[in-house]
Design an enzyme around this catalytic site. Structure first.
Site, PDB file in Angstrom:
ATOM      1  N   PRO A   5      35.223  32.958  17.545  1.00 47.30           N
ATOM      2  CA  PRO A   5      34.589  34.221  17.948  1.00 47.30           C
ATOM      3  C   PRO A   5      34.264  35.106  16.748  1.00 47.30           C
ATOM      4  O   PRO A   5      35.123  35.382  15.920  1.00 47.30           O
ATOM      5  CB  PRO A   5      35.647  34.882  18.838  1.00 47.30           C
ATOM      6  CG  PRO A   5      36.604  33.791  19.192  1.00 47.30           C
ATOM      7  CD  PRO A   5      36.567  32.817  18.067  1.00 47.30           C
ATOM      8  N   GLU A   6      33.015  35.497  16.653  1.00 44.46           N
ATOM      9  CA  GLU A   6      32.572  36.445  15.634  1.00 44.46           C
ATOM     10  C   GLU A   6      32.066  37.687  16.371  1.00 44.46           C
ATOM     11  O   GLU A   6      32.282  37.821  17.567  1.00 44.46           O
ATOM     12  CB  GLU A   6      31.469  35.812  14.763  1.00 44.46           C
ATOM     13  CG  GLU A   6      31.896  34.469  14.162  1.00 44.46           C
ATOM     14  CD  GLU A   6      30.818  33.817  13.322  1.00 44.46           C
ATOM     15  OE1 GLU A   6      29.985  34.543  12.737  1.00 44.46           O
ATOM     16  OE2 GLU A   6      30.793  32.574  13.245  1.00 44.46           O
ATOM     17  N   ARG A  57      45.106  27.382  19.300  1.00 47.85           N
ATOM     18  CA  ARG A  57      45.613  27.165  17.941  1.00 47.85           C
ATOM     19  C   ARG A  57      46.489  28.282  17.400  1.00 47.85           C
ATOM     20  O   ARG A  57      46.990  28.182  16.274  1.00 47.85           O
ATOM     21  CB  ARG A  57      44.441  26.933  16.981  1.00 47.85           C
ATOM     22  CG  ARG A  57      43.787  25.601  17.197  1.00 47.85           C
ATOM     23  CD  ARG A  57      42.763  25.313  16.130  1.00 47.85           C
ATOM     24  NE  ARG A  57      41.752  24.404  16.669  1.00 47.85           N
ATOM     25  CZ  ARG A  57      40.633  24.095  16.059  1.00 47.85           C
ATOM     26  NH1 ARG A  57      40.359  24.617  14.897  1.00 47.85           N
ATOM     27  NH2 ARG A  57      39.786  23.275  16.609  1.00 47.85           N
TER      28      ARG A  57
END
Length: 268
Positions: free
Chosen positions: A2-3, A108
Site C-alpha cells: 500500500p502506497e 507479513r
DNA sequence: CGGGGTTCCTGGCCGC
DNA sequence: TGCGGCCAGGAACCCC
C-alpha cells in the site's frame, strides 16, 4: 504494498463509517507493533486523516490511532467467515457500537499500529519528519528541485525516503520516473527534469486513487475488494518487456536494495 | 545529520 | 510430488 493511493482509498471509505462510532471492545496481537491498538476501548472515533502512507484515526479523547499498513496490511470491514476457522492474520480488531468489527490484517507483519497524543509522533520518526503531501499546492517544482539538490542519494532513493515528498513507494516511483523520462539511478536532476518528475508523480498517484489502488497480490480496500490500477502499469513489474514509449526492452535491476524497472533509452 | 546496511516477516514461486 | 532456497520491500534501527 500500500502506497498513498491505496491508503487514501481506505481512508475515504473509513471516513464515511468511523466518525462517531465508539469502540465496544478490542484486541491485538501481542507484538509491540500491534499491541497499542488494544488501548482504545471505549474511545470514540472522530476524523480519519492521512499523511503519506500513514492513516491517522482521530479519537475524541485527543489521541490518534496511527496505522501503517506496511507491505501486506489491510484495514477495514473485511470479510469474515463465521463457519470457517478464524483468520490467523488479523493482528488487531475493534468491535464498534453498531455491531460491526473493524479489522487490521497483515500477513507479513511489516505493518505497525500506534496510539499517541495527537501530533506526538516522536516514536514514529518517518511520520515526524514526513515531507510535503504531493497534492499540497505549497509543494512547487522549485521546492521539489531544491529538496532533491539537498541530498546526495540516488533520485529514486530520495523519492522513496518520504522526506522530499510523502507517500510514494516502489510501484508509483517506477511509474513516475518512467513517465517523466528520468533516470532513477541518477543523483542530480536539472530543473526541467524535476518539473517533469513532480508532474508525473502527481499524475500517477492521482490515477492510482481514481482506479482504487494497485492490487498485485495483497492489497485490499476497506471492504476487502481489489483495485484496478494494476492493469494500467507501464513500467513496474515489466522488466524484459517492451517499453511502451520507444519499443526498447525495459531493464530490471536492484538499486539501493529495491527492485527497479526503467527504460535505458527513455530514461537518461 | 545523512547515507547506507541490516532486520523484521511469511507466502509464493522456482528448480531439481 | 516434495522441499529447500530465494524473493518482495517500508520503516525502525544502528553505525560511521
Amino acid at each position: 504494498m500500500p502506497e498513498l493511493p491505496e491508503v487514501e482509498t481506505i481512508r475515504r471509505r473509513l471516513a464515511e463509517e468511523l466518525p462517531g462510532r465508539s469502540v465496544r471492545s478490542c484486541g491485538a496481537h501481542a507484538s509491540e507493533k500491534f499491541r497499542p491498538a488494544a488501548t482504545v476501548r471505549g474511545a470514540r472515533f472522530a476524523a480519519v486523516r492521512r499523511r503519506g502512507k500513514y492513516l491517522l484515526v482521530e479519537l475524541h479523547d485527543g489521541r490518534d490511532l496511527v496505522v501503517h499498513l506496511g507491505m501486506t496490511g489491510s484495514l477495514g470491514f473485511l470479510p469474515t467467515g463465521d463457519t470457517v476457522p478464524a483468520d490467523p492474520y488479523v493482528r488487531a480488531w475493534w468491535e464498534l457500537d453498531d455491531g460491526r468489527t473493524l479489522r487490521f490484517r497483515d500477513v507479513r507483519r511489516f505493518g505497525r499500529l500506534a496510539v499517541v497524543e495527537r501530533g506526538a509522533y516522536d516514536g514514529l520518526p518517518t511520520l515526524a519528519a514526513l515531507g510535503p503531501e504531493p497534492f499540497d499546492e505549497e509543494l512547487t517544482a522549485a521546492g521539489f528541485h531544491a529538496a532533491l539538490r539537498g541530498t546526495r542519494a540516488r533520485l529514486k532513493t530520495a523519492v522513496l525516503g518520504q522526506r522530499v515528498i510523502a507517500g510514494v513507494g516502489n510501484i508509483y516511483a517506477d511509474e513516475a520516473f518512467w513517465r517523466a523520462g528520468v533516470n532513477p539511478a541518477a543523483r542530480r536532476l536539472g530543473r526541467p527534469g524535476a518539473e517533469r518528475l513532480l508532474d508525473a508523480l502527481r499524475a500517477v498517484l492521482q490515477e492510482g486513487i481514481e482506479h482504487g489502488g494497485t492490487t498485485l497480490r495483497d492489497y485490499r480496500d476497506a471492504d476487502g475488494g481489489s483495485g484496478t490500477n494494476q492493469h494500467r502499469l507501464d513500467c513496474y513489474g515489466r522488466g524484459g518487456l517492451p517499453c511502451r514509449r520507444c519499443g526498447g526492452t525495459l531493464r530490471r535491476r536492484v538499486l539501493d536494495g529495491r527492485s527497479t524497472v526503467s527504460c535505458p533509452t527513455c530514461q537518461r
